[in-house]
Design an enzyme around this catalytic site. Structure first.
Site, PDB file in Angstrom:
ATOM      1  N   HIS A  68       1.101  -0.920   0.131  1.00  0.00           N
ATOM      2  CA  HIS A  68       0.039  -0.013  -0.089  1.00  0.00           C
ATOM      3  C   HIS A  68       1.118   0.577   0.157  1.00  0.00           C
ATOM      4  CE1 HIS A  68       0.479  -0.136   4.368  1.00  0.00           C
ATOM      5  NE2 HIS A  68       0.204   1.272   4.112  1.00  0.00           N
ATOM      6  N   ASP A 104     -12.025  -9.089  -0.668  1.00  0.00           N
ATOM      7  CA  ASP A 104     -11.664  -9.212   0.959  1.00  0.00           C
ATOM      8  C   ASP A 104     -10.717 -10.499   1.317  1.00  0.00           C
ATOM      9  OD1 ASP A 104     -13.331  -7.482   0.531  1.00  0.00           O
ATOM     10  OD2 ASP A 104     -14.565  -9.640   0.807  1.00  0.00           O
ATOM     11  N   SER A 161       4.524   2.028   8.324  1.00  0.00           N
ATOM     12  CA  SER A 161       4.280   0.548   7.291  1.00  0.00           C
ATOM     13  C   SER A 161       5.365   0.648   6.040  1.00  0.00           C
ATOM     14  CB  SER A 161       2.950   1.145   6.198  1.00  0.00           C
ATOM     15  OG  SER A 161       1.938   1.235   7.253  1.00  0.00           O
TER      16      SER A 161
END
Length: 384
Positions: free
Chosen positions: A176, A241, A317
């Site tokens: 991400h 998902d 992150s």
């Protein structure tokens, strides 16, 4: 191998879990790196894709409301699904992009396993503290620490996240940090990796500050990224998902960084970790310019994720989650990266909200994939 029936694929997973178990015996027992039977993940075909628009806004964390029980209740992927998730996109510095389909193979002397489908990546806007009680993070100061292993393996991405050196020219981080699941983050085409360096050379200013209470000033030296690899499980998974399980990416630098790096390893079960504890260092955005170290206990796990309450803030992150265990073959202690810190989750536990910070585990299949990205030769990826 043309394919593996679903039942056989499940049996391979169970076999993989069985051979990974290491039981303590005797007073001299040490937490030892388990021996895993590893699969092989190899490219099958590569297609050219259109250049992306690099329009996504950089996010320094991801969120999901699907907790441990939600993740544990999802079915295992089929063999064909596993191949889809481990296929990957490669982005080059000139903006070109390819998609590579992979095959999963089981060598006669080894058996591989699959991961579980365990994730929901919802993106609700909610302020998250991510600090549990007393803030137990430690800012690392002074070049004697920052420039030495293992802290020297932590680097900063120009998109705001953290990465970890895993080879002479490679950095492991969270997917991400460069891709939002639909397109690449703004600035990714000119992505750079920052290495902390002393602000002044030894012969210049600051050399007489060793006895001072003021930490020596540090700065970032940047190296451009040559190409990035992102698994399709992250890109496709955001629609079905399972994306959280694949929140990892590998960056290849344009030139070697010349620092000691930390090897990747297959994540052992939490009960086999020394003290059940993990460690990681990152560039939390509430402490600008500081490298922040922390450790904590693992609270829960699925096949793909580690749930813990390590204090962290956005910016951490992509940090490499590591442990130190005994390497039986070399008769020495060795640190390895067993996961990638991803972000924060609010979880509904019996009607009561509870929050965790989550790391993506390096499973046998992910190890085989990442190792091949680094080495380019599956024969160098037979030990995890």
């Amino acid at each position: 191998m043309a394919g593996i029936p679903g039942l056989l694929f499940l049996l391979l997973l169970l076999l993989l879990c069985a051979v990974a178990r290491v039981s303590p015996s005797g007073a001299a027992w040490r937490p030892t790196w388990p021996a895993y039977r590893l699969p092989v993940v190899l490219p099958q075909s590569t297609l050219n894709l259109a250049k992306p628009d690099f329009g996504a806004k950089a996010k320094l964390e991801v969120s999901s409301s699907c907790g441990p029980q939600c993740h544990k209740g999802t079915p295992l992927p089929t063999y064909e699904e596993a191949k889809q998730y481990l296929s990957y996109e490669t982005l080059y510095a000139n903006g070109s992009r390819t998609e590579t389909q992979v095959g999963i193979y089981i060598l006669s002397s080894s058996a591989g396993g699959a991961r579980r489908r365990d994730s929901e990546a919802s993106a609700k806007s909610r302020r998250k503290r991510q600090i549990y009680g007393y803030d137990s993070r430690f800012s690392i100061f002074g070049k004697d620490f920052l420039l030495n292993y293992p802290f020297s393996t932590s680097v900063k991405l120009s998109t705001g996240c953290t990465g970890t050196l895993v080879a002479e020219k490679h950095v492991l981080t969270a997917a991400h940090c460069i891709h939002d699941g639909k397109t690449y983050v703004k600035g990714t085409q000119k992505l750079r990796v920052g290495f902390l360096k002393p602000k002044f050379k030894d012969s210049g200013r600051g050399t007489n500050d060793s006895s001072s209470a003021i930490p020596e000033k540090m700065k970032f030296q940047w190296i451009r990224v040559k190409r990035t690899h992102v698994p399709k499980g992250w890109i496709k998974g955001n629609a079905n998902d399972i994306g959280m399980d694949y929140d990892y990416a590998l960056l290849e630098l344009k030139k070697p960084h010349k620092r000691k790096f930390m090897k990747i390893g297959v994540s052992p079960p939490a009960k086999q970790l020394p003290g059940g504890r993990i460690h990681f260092s990152g560039y939390d955005n509430d402490r600008p310019g500081d490298l922040v170290y922390r450790f904590c206990d693992v609270k829960d796990e699925t096949y793909d994720l580690l749930y813990q309450q390590c204090d962290a803030q956005p910016g951490a992150s992509g940090s490499g989650v590591y442990v130190r265990m005994w390497k039986r073959q070399q008769q020495k202690w060795e640190r390895k990266i067993i996961g990638i810190f991803s972000g924060h989750q609010w979880v509904d536990m019996n009607g009561s909200p509870q929050d965790f910070n989550v790391a993506v585990r390096i499973t046998p299949l992910k190890y085989a994939q990442i190792c091949y990205w680094i080495k380019g030769n599956y024969l160098d990826c037979r030990e995890g």
